[in-house]
Scaffold this active site. Structure first.
Site, PDB file in Angstrom:
ATOM      1  N   SER A  52       0.869  -1.181   0.000  1.00 18.03           N
ATOM      2  CA  SER A  52       0.000   0.000   0.000  1.00 18.03           C
ATOM      3  C   SER A  52       0.908   1.234   0.000  1.00 18.03           C
ATOM      4  CB  SER A  52      -0.871   0.003   1.257  1.00 18.03           C
ATOM      5  OG  SER A  52      -0.036   0.191   2.391  1.00 18.03           O
ATOM      6  N   ASP A  84      -0.377  -1.310  -4.360  1.00 15.13           N
ATOM      7  CA  ASP A  84      -1.763  -1.501  -3.941  1.00 15.13           C
ATOM      8  C   ASP A  84      -2.422  -0.164  -3.589  1.00 15.13           C
ATOM      9  OD1 ASP A  84      -3.775  -3.299  -3.557  1.00 15.13           O
ATOM     10  OD2 ASP A  84      -3.144  -3.933  -1.562  1.00 15.13           O
ATOM     11  N   HIS A  85      -3.668  -0.034  -3.942  1.00 14.83           N
ATOM     12  CA  HIS A  85      -4.499   1.120  -3.544  1.00 14.83           C
ATOM     13  C   HIS A  85      -3.809   2.476  -3.725  1.00 14.83           C
ATOM     14  CE1 HIS A  85      -7.641  -1.485  -2.125  1.00 14.83           C
ATOM     15  NE2 HIS A  85      -6.759  -2.189  -1.457  1.00 14.83           N
ATOM     16  N   ASP A 106      -7.147   3.349  -7.022  1.00 10.79           N
ATOM     17  CA  ASP A 106      -8.245   3.284  -6.065  1.00 10.79           C
ATOM     18  C   ASP A 106      -9.006   4.606  -5.987  1.00 10.79           C
ATOM     19  OD1 ASP A 106      -9.985   2.963  -4.000  1.00 10.79           O
ATOM     20  OD2 ASP A 106      -8.516   2.211  -2.562  1.00 10.79           O
ATOM     21  N   GLU A 138     -10.871  -0.163  -9.219  1.00  9.42           N
ATOM     22  CA  GLU A 138     -11.603  -0.602  -8.035  1.00  9.42           C
ATOM     23  C   GLU A 138     -12.974   0.067  -7.958  1.00  9.42           C
ATOM     24  OE1 GLU A 138      -9.106  -1.168  -4.873  1.00  9.42           O
ATOM     25  OE2 GLU A 138     -10.703  -1.408  -3.397  1.00  9.42           O
ATOM     26  N   GLY A 190      -9.953  -5.634   6.428  1.00 10.44           N
ATOM     27  CA  GLY A 190      -9.849  -5.801   7.871  1.00 10.44           C
ATOM     28  C   GLY A 190     -10.624  -7.010   8.354  1.00 10.44           C
ATOM     29  N   GLY A 220      -9.619  -7.802   0.486  1.00 11.60           N
ATOM     30  CA  GLY A 220     -10.193  -8.083   1.809  1.00 11.60           C
ATOM     31  C   GLY A 220     -10.353  -9.561   2.093  1.00 11.60           C
ATOM     32  N   GLY A 221      -9.349 -10.364   1.723  1.00  6.25           N
ATOM     33  CA  GLY A 221      -9.461 -11.816   1.913  1.00  6.25           C
ATOM     34  C   GLY A 221      -9.352 -12.262   3.364  1.00  6.25           C
ATOM     35  N   THR A 244      -4.520  -8.277   6.586  1.00  4.87           N
ATOM     36  CA  THR A 244      -4.688  -8.263   8.053  1.00  4.87           C
ATOM     37  C   THR A 244      -4.253  -9.583   8.687  1.00  4.87           C
ATOM     38  OG1 THR A 244      -6.611  -6.857   7.669  1.00  4.87           O
ATOM     39  CG2 THR A 244      -6.300  -7.666   9.905  1.00  4.87           C
TER      40      THR A 244
HETATM   41  O1  G3H Z   1      -5.315  -4.705  -0.569  1.00  8.07           O
HETATM   42  C1  G3H Z   1      -5.257  -5.315   0.506  1.00  8.07           C
HETATM   43  C2  G3H Z   1      -6.215  -6.333   0.771  1.00  8.07           C
HETATM   44  O2  G3H Z   1      -7.425  -6.109   0.159  1.00  8.07           O
HETATM   45  C3  G3H Z   1      -6.206  -6.894   2.148  1.00  8.07           C
HETATM   46  O3  G3H Z   1      -7.411  -6.914   2.858  1.00  8.07           O
HETATM   47  O4  G3H Z   1      -6.542  -6.894   5.175  1.00  8.07           O
HETATM   48  O5  G3H Z   1      -8.837  -7.609   4.697  1.00  8.07           O
HETATM   49  O6  G3H Z   1      -6.921  -9.019   4.018  1.00  8.07           O
HETATM   50  P1  G3H Z   1      -7.415  -7.650   4.264  1.00  8.07           P
HETATM   51 ZN    ZN Z   2      -7.349  -4.075  -0.816  1.00 10.38          ZN
END
Ligand code: G3H
Ligand code: ZN
Length: 294
Positions: A52, A84-85, A106, A138, A190, A220-221, A244
């Protein structure tokens, strides 16, 4: 055509997914690679290292590209690096100039029309700088950071009527010129501390995959039920992001160091020896995640 898009299209055809893992430091990088090599020492499990804007600032943009590229050349291991983002054009451009394989633009906080306009403009300029840079767009706001959450932030779009609609996704993909799309399908950034993360909307994933002819990316896995990750991959997600859960694992490794290893090893002062505990914690999570995707 870039090597990374070839790997992503391969995953798309096989209905598997490539793991994207965010790192903040070299220890996490080592953990990700070790986790991938556990599954395939000969390099059949490609991985994407994600940074990020804040992670890039901490670890260093050019420094990270340097060690990822060196390792790729030396070992021939398919490891890629994603910015990322990126919230601004400048941030995306810095990553492209530094040699990242892909960037995520993003603009998910903007309205659909504004998002399309801004993403289209940035994509065109970035491709002018490097024609084979892989650009991801996104749609839908899914939260701002990878952290532990007390509750779902109010502005996050996880309900059936606020998540991405297939027709909007199709329009977004066609008008912006992106190479990959990350929709909001019930996922969020998160992990909820006291509840399970929301279920993913599989029907919507299938509808979007049907409507859009570029690969889909699930952000967001972390905190998502294993069955949901597997089902989402079968339904059309070709890259899955995790952050996370790796951060939590790294922190647990540090707690073990302080509470157990240091009291029992009072004279050990070499970080490259004791930090292996935190590296191992990340490695184990990465292997588990990759097993789900493959
Ligand atoms: O771009 C980062 C991810 O989408 C991570 O999301 O922290 O929920 O795994 P996460
Ligand atoms: Zn993400």
């Amino acid at each position: 055509m870039s090597l990374l898009i070839k790997e992503i299209e391969k995953a798309q055809n096989n209905k598997t997914a490539i793991g994207h893992f965010n790192i903040s430091n070299l220890e996490m990088f080592k953990g990700v690679l070790a986790g991938a090599m556990n599954l395939s020492p000969e390099g059949k499990t490609p991985v994407i290292i994600g940074l990020s804007e804040s992670e890039r600032k901490y670890i260093g943009t050019e420094e990270t590209v340097g060690f990822v590229q060196k390792l790729r050349t030396e070992t021939n291991y398919p490891v890629f690096i994603n910015a990322d983002h990126c919230k601004t054009y400048e941030s995306a451009e810095e990553a492209v100039q530094a040699g990242f394989d892909s960037v995520v633009i993003d603009n998910s906080k903007l309205s659909l029309n504004e998002n399309i306009e801004a993403t289209k403009r940035t994509t065109a300029i970035l491709k002018g700088i490097k024609f084979d840079i892989l650009v991801e767009g996104e749609m839908g706001f899914i939260g701002g950071s990878s952290k532990l959450l007390d509750q779902i932030p109010s502005e996050v779009q996880v309900t059936e009527d606020t998540i991405t609609k297939a027709l909007d996704a199709k329009r977004f993909a066609e008008e912006t010129g992106i190479d990959m799309l990350s929709p909001a399908v019930g996922n969020l950034h998160g992990v909820l501390k006291n509840f399970l993360n929301p279920r993913l909307n599989m029907e919507r994933i299938k509808e979007i995959a049907e409507a859009v002819n570029i690969p889909l990316v699930l952000h967001g896995g972390s905190g998502v039920a294993k069955e949901d990750i597997q089902e989402a991959v079968k339904s059309g997600m070709s890259v899955v992001h995790f952050s996370t859960d790796l951060r939590v694992a790294f922190r647990k490794g540090l707690i073990e160091l302080v509470e157990d290893y240091f009291p029992n090893n009072p004279n050990e002062v070499a970080p490259y020896k004791y930090l292996t505990i935190a590296v191992k914690a990340v490695e184990e999570v990465v292997t588990q995640k990759l097993e789900l995707l493959n």
